[in-house]
Design a protein around this motif. Structure first.
Motif, PDB file in Angstrom:
ATOM      1  N   ALA A 198       0.812  -1.221   0.000  1.00  0.00           N
ATOM      2  CA  ALA A 198       0.000   0.000   0.000  1.00  0.00           C
ATOM      3  C   ALA A 198       0.846   1.273   0.000  1.00  0.00           C
ATOM      4  O   ALA A 198       0.335   2.348   0.283  1.00  0.00           O
ATOM      5  CB  ALA A 198      -0.932  -0.002   1.208  1.00  0.00           C
ATOM      6  N   GLY A 199       2.130   1.159  -0.307  1.00  0.00           N
ATOM      7  CA  GLY A 199       2.974   2.335  -0.388  1.00  0.00           C
ATOM      8  C   GLY A 199       3.588   2.792   0.921  1.00  0.00           C
ATOM      9  O   GLY A 199       4.244   3.835   0.973  1.00  0.00           O
ATOM     10  N   ASN A 200       3.384   2.038   2.003  1.00  0.00           N
ATOM     11  CA  ASN A 200       4.007   2.388   3.280  1.00  0.00           C
ATOM     12  C   ASN A 200       5.489   2.013   3.259  1.00  0.00           C
ATOM     13  O   ASN A 200       5.877   1.017   2.644  1.00  0.00           O
ATOM     14  CB  ASN A 200       3.317   1.649   4.422  1.00  0.00           C
ATOM     15  N   THR A 201       6.295   2.769   3.971  1.00  0.00           N
ATOM     16  CA  THR A 201       7.736   2.498   3.992  1.00  0.00           C
ATOM     17  C   THR A 201       8.279   2.186   5.379  1.00  0.00           C
ATOM     18  O   THR A 201       9.237   1.429   5.512  1.00  0.00           O
ATOM     19  CB  THR A 201       8.518   3.694   3.423  1.00  0.00           C
ATOM     20  N   VAL A 202       7.698   2.763   6.417  1.00  0.00           N
ATOM     21  CA  VAL A 202       8.229   2.567   7.766  1.00  0.00           C
ATOM     22  C   VAL A 202       7.138   2.827   8.794  1.00  0.00           C
ATOM     23  O   VAL A 202       6.221   3.628   8.559  1.00  0.00           O
ATOM     24  CB  VAL A 202       9.453   3.491   8.023  1.00  0.00           C
ATOM     25  N   SER A 203       7.225   2.120   9.906  1.00  0.00           N
ATOM     26  CA  SER A 203       6.312   2.330  11.022  1.00  0.00           C
ATOM     27  C   SER A 203       7.150   2.337  12.297  1.00  0.00           C
ATOM     28  O   SER A 203       8.372   2.456  12.253  1.00  0.00           O
ATOM     29  CB  SER A 203       5.248   1.227  11.046  1.00  0.00           C
ATOM     30  N   THR A 204       6.495   2.210  13.431  1.00  0.00           N
ATOM     31  CA  THR A 204       7.196   2.052  14.706  1.00  0.00           C
ATOM     32  C   THR A 204       6.531   0.923  15.485  1.00  0.00           C
ATOM     33  O   THR A 204       5.375   0.569  15.244  1.00  0.00           O
ATOM     34  CB  THR A 204       7.145   3.328  15.566  1.00  0.00           C
ATOM     35  N   ILE A 205       7.274   0.388  16.434  1.00  0.00           N
ATOM     36  CA  ILE A 205       6.717  -0.643  17.298  1.00  0.00           C
ATOM     37  C   ILE A 205       5.507  -0.104  18.057  1.00  0.00           C
ATOM     38  O   ILE A 205       4.473  -0.777  18.175  1.00  0.00           O
ATOM     39  CB  ILE A 205       7.784  -1.178  18.267  1.00  0.00           C
ATOM     40  N   GLY A 206       5.601   1.131  18.542  1.00  0.00           N
ATOM     41  CA  GLY A 206       4.477   1.709  19.274  1.00  0.00           C
ATOM     42  C   GLY A 206       3.226   1.817  18.426  1.00  0.00           C
ATOM     43  O   GLY A 206       2.114   1.517  18.897  1.00  0.00           O
ATOM     44  N   GLN A 207       3.389   2.227  17.178  1.00  0.00           N
ATOM     45  CA  GLN A 207       2.232   2.355  16.292  1.00  0.00           C
ATOM     46  C   GLN A 207       1.617   0.992  16.005  1.00  0.00           C
ATOM     47  O   GLN A 207       0.385   0.839  16.033  1.00  0.00           O
ATOM     48  CB  GLN A 207       2.651   3.017  14.977  1.00  0.00           C
ATOM     49  N   GLU A 208       2.452  -0.012  15.723  1.00  0.00           N
ATOM     50  CA  GLU A 208       1.917  -1.336  15.418  1.00  0.00           C
ATOM     51  C   GLU A 208       1.264  -1.970  16.644  1.00  0.00           C
ATOM     52  O   GLU A 208       0.229  -2.638  16.544  1.00  0.00           O
ATOM     53  CB  GLU A 208       3.015  -2.239  14.856  1.00  0.00           C
ATOM     54  N   ARG A 209       1.856  -1.768  17.798  1.00  0.00           N
ATOM     55  CA  ARG A 209       1.295  -2.321  19.025  1.00  0.00           C
ATOM     56  C   ARG A 209      -0.082  -1.708  19.316  1.00  0.00           C
ATOM     57  O   ARG A 209      -0.988  -2.379  19.821  1.00  0.00           O
ATOM     58  CB  ARG A 209       2.256  -2.067  20.187  1.00  0.00           C
ATOM     59  N   ALA A 210      -0.250  -0.445  18.953  1.00  0.00           N
ATOM     60  CA  ALA A 210      -1.514   0.240  19.235  1.00  0.00           C
ATOM     61  C   ALA A 210      -2.554   0.045  18.146  1.00  0.00           C
ATOM     62  O   ALA A 210      -3.748  -0.079  18.444  1.00  0.00           O
ATOM     63  CB  ALA A 210      -1.251   1.731  19.426  1.00  0.00           C
ATOM     64  N   LYS A 211      -2.113   0.007  16.870  1.00  0.00           N
ATOM     65  CA  LYS A 211      -3.077   0.152  15.780  1.00  0.00           C
ATOM     66  C   LYS A 211      -3.081  -0.982  14.759  1.00  0.00           C
ATOM     67  O   LYS A 211      -3.940  -0.985  13.866  1.00  0.00           O
ATOM     68  CB  LYS A 211      -2.818   1.471  15.050  1.00  0.00           C
ATOM     69  N   ASN A 212      -2.134  -1.919  14.824  1.00  0.00           N
ATOM     70  CA  ASN A 212      -2.123  -2.986  13.825  1.00  0.00           C
ATOM     71  C   ASN A 212      -3.470  -3.732  13.874  1.00  0.00           C
ATOM     72  O   ASN A 212      -3.856  -4.251  14.920  1.00  0.00           O
ATOM     73  CB  ASN A 212      -0.970  -3.950  14.102  1.00  0.00           C
ATOM     74  N   PRO A 213      -4.218  -3.787  12.763  1.00  0.00           N
ATOM     75  CA  PRO A 213      -5.562  -4.372  12.791  1.00  0.00           C
ATOM     76  C   PRO A 213      -5.583  -5.845  13.188  1.00  0.00           C
ATOM     77  O   PRO A 213      -6.602  -6.316  13.708  1.00  0.00           O
ATOM     78  CB  PRO A 213      -6.050  -4.190  11.345  1.00  0.00           C
ATOM     79  N   ARG A 214      -4.509  -6.565  12.946  1.00  0.00           N
ATOM     80  CA  ARG A 214      -4.490  -7.991  13.261  1.00  0.00           C
ATOM     81  C   ARG A 214      -3.957  -8.280  14.658  1.00  0.00           C
ATOM     82  O   ARG A 214      -4.359  -9.254  15.287  1.00  0.00           O
ATOM     83  CB  ARG A 214      -3.644  -8.746  12.225  1.00  0.00           C
TER      84      ARG A 214
END
Length: 234
Positions: free
Chosen positions: A174-190
């Motif tokens: 989807a064109g994303n390049t980078v995230s953070t652990i905090g963002q994935e821990r909070a918002k990752n849909p799965r």
């Protein structure tokens, strides 16, 4: 540190080039065979010597360039000992440190997508391969896949990293390049926002994904480090 994020469009695969500015020694994480000349040009332009190719797992969607790079540059291939690629030069396990000039990597065993998946952690970033994506994760329905094991890997190995740790995945669609652990821990849909192990297993079981397009070619090739196996004589 010299850092480049490279993208192979056919399989939406990210490859990462990291080089030490002092020693000019470098690694490629998850190189793709079709991009060999791109890597060669970039190494020459930046004046880098390729030391290692770091595989996050034995891939089913593309053929690795590790064998080709070994032949051309003398680099050493690194995979987990459970990955099924005995052709590699270094078979690593959880917690193994890798030093390339001033660059320091720590191997994190993160199985679940396959049995031999690893992530490579540095001080400020982690390369998660097909374990953790930006807003998703790798599939778990083939190649020793196990949804419960993937959930445990991400929760224990990755989500316990500092929240500002940068996440660089093996793919993005989807064109994303980078995230953070905090963002994935909070918002990752799965996996984020307190998803339970049971919820995750049920979600993964219901995905009903198509058969991987290149697996019949890629898997045997990658078990031979991207090179065609030599036929037995006699």
């Amino acid at each position: 540190m010299i850092f480049r994020q490279l993208f192979e469009a056919d399989t939406c695969t990210y490859t990462y080039l990291l080089g030490c500015e002092r020693t000019h020694r470098a690694v490629l994480i998850d190189p793709v065979a079709s991009e060999l000349e791109t890597y060669a040009r970039l190494l020459a332009e930046l004046g880098l010597t390729l030391v290692y190719t770091l595989e996050t797992h034995v891939h089913a969607d593309h053929i690795t360039a590790s064998g080709l790079l070994r032949e051309r540059f003398g680099s050493k291939s690194v995979v987990h000992r459970d990955a099924g690629a005995m052709c590699a030069d270094l078979l690593v396990t959880d917690g193994v440190p890798l030093q390339v000039g001033d660059l320091e990597f720590r191997v994190l065993h993160t199985p679940g997508h396959t049995g031999g998946c690893v992530s490579y952690a540095m001080v400020d970033r982690v390369f998660t391969g097909d374990a953790l994506f930006i807003g998703g994760c790798g599939r778990t329905d083939f190649q020793q896949g196990d949804a419960g094991r993937l959930y445990d890997s991400i929760q224990r190995q990755l989500f316990n990293l500092p929240p500002d740790t940068l996440v660089y995945p093996g793919h993005d669609y989807a064109g994303n390049t980078v995230s953070t652990i905090g963002q994935e821990r909070a918002k990752n849909p799965r996996l984020g926002n307190g998803k339970t192990r049971e919820e995750f297993i049920g979600l993964m079981r219901a995905l009903d994904l198509p058969y991987p397009k290149y697996i019949d070619q890629a898997l045997p090739a990658n078990q031979a480090c991207g090179r065609a196996p030599v036929p037995r004589q006699g």
